[in-house]
Design a protein around this motif. Sequence first.
Motif, PDB file in Angstrom:
ATOM      1  N   GLN A  68       0.712  -1.605   0.170  1.00  0.00           N
ATOM      2  CA  GLN A  68      -0.052   0.452   0.212  1.00  0.00           C
ATOM      3  C   GLN A  68       0.812   1.309  -0.247  1.00  0.00           C
ATOM      4  OE1 GLN A  68      -2.422  -0.477   3.594  1.00  0.00           O
ATOM      5  NE2 GLN A  68      -4.287  -1.182   2.065  1.00  0.00           N
ATOM      6  N   SER A  99       0.520   3.479  -2.823  1.00  0.00           N
ATOM      7  CA  SER A  99      -0.537   3.321  -3.607  1.00  0.00           C
ATOM      8  C   SER A  99      -0.846   5.163  -4.444  1.00  0.00           C
ATOM      9  CB  SER A  99      -1.285   3.024  -2.512  1.00  0.00           C
ATOM     10  OG  SER A  99      -1.662   1.951  -1.981  1.00  0.00           O
ATOM     11  N   ALA A 113      -4.739  -5.615  -0.390  1.00  0.00           N
ATOM     12  CA  ALA A 113      -3.773  -4.142  -0.541  1.00  0.00           C
ATOM     13  C   ALA A 113      -4.781  -3.137  -0.592  1.00  0.00           C
ATOM     14  CB  ALA A 113      -2.558  -4.618  -0.509  1.00  0.00           C
ATOM     15  N   TYR A 114      -6.021  -3.894  -1.514  1.00  0.00           N
ATOM     16  CA  TYR A 114      -5.983  -2.490  -2.775  1.00  0.00           C
ATOM     17  C   TYR A 114      -7.284  -3.127  -2.871  1.00  0.00           C
ATOM     18  CZ  TYR A 114      -1.831  -4.327  -4.948  1.00  0.00           C
ATOM     19  OH  TYR A 114      -0.220  -4.570  -5.077  1.00  0.00           O
TER      20      TYR A 114
END
Length: 202
Positions: free
Chosen positions: A29, A32, A50-51
């Motif tokens: 992350q 990001s 993680a997304y």
Amino acid sequence: MSDAYGFLAPIYQPLSRLVFGKDLIEANQVFSALAYGKNILILGGGDGMAYRDWDGNFFGEYWDTSSKMADLARRNLGKSEIKVNLGGWPGTGKFDAVFLPFVLDSLPDEDIQIILSAISNALKPGGKVVLSDFFPPKTFLQSSIQKLMISGFRTFAKHPRTDLPDFDRFFSSGDWRLLDEKTWRKGWIRTRVYGRMEDSAH
């Protein structure tokens, strides 16, 4: 299509948190912001956990060879505009950023060379590569855990490696330059941002 790593799908997050806490999620992350509003490529993104908070401002392509992981990723990436694909990335498209979340360590060296060349060709000018992965362990405990993980993957998933890739060697060619880095566990876990050398010349 083989789903060698599919057995991990239901247990990956509990096992990961047991051994690494939130470190692997944070490693995926941490950069990001490089994906926000950009056309991105995620290769071998696993379950996409993680997304899962990414919204409609994140778009592009996700590729994974595990059908079970891809099914989980479709749910976790459901709020974004990222298209989840099952299979190997065909090397097509143009992207602002490419994310490699703990995937290169599952490939033999020759495949890493091929995929990095394809990624270089697919990056738009000024594009970035975000590599999250394991690097040489710093303690005896880390070394022991790493050997156990590789042994387990080789037994249950036909993992092709007996070691970690030498990322410094792969990215120290004239093609790449290191732009940023975050580390966890004394540097055993790292996320690095690379750009292409040819972009720095412009």
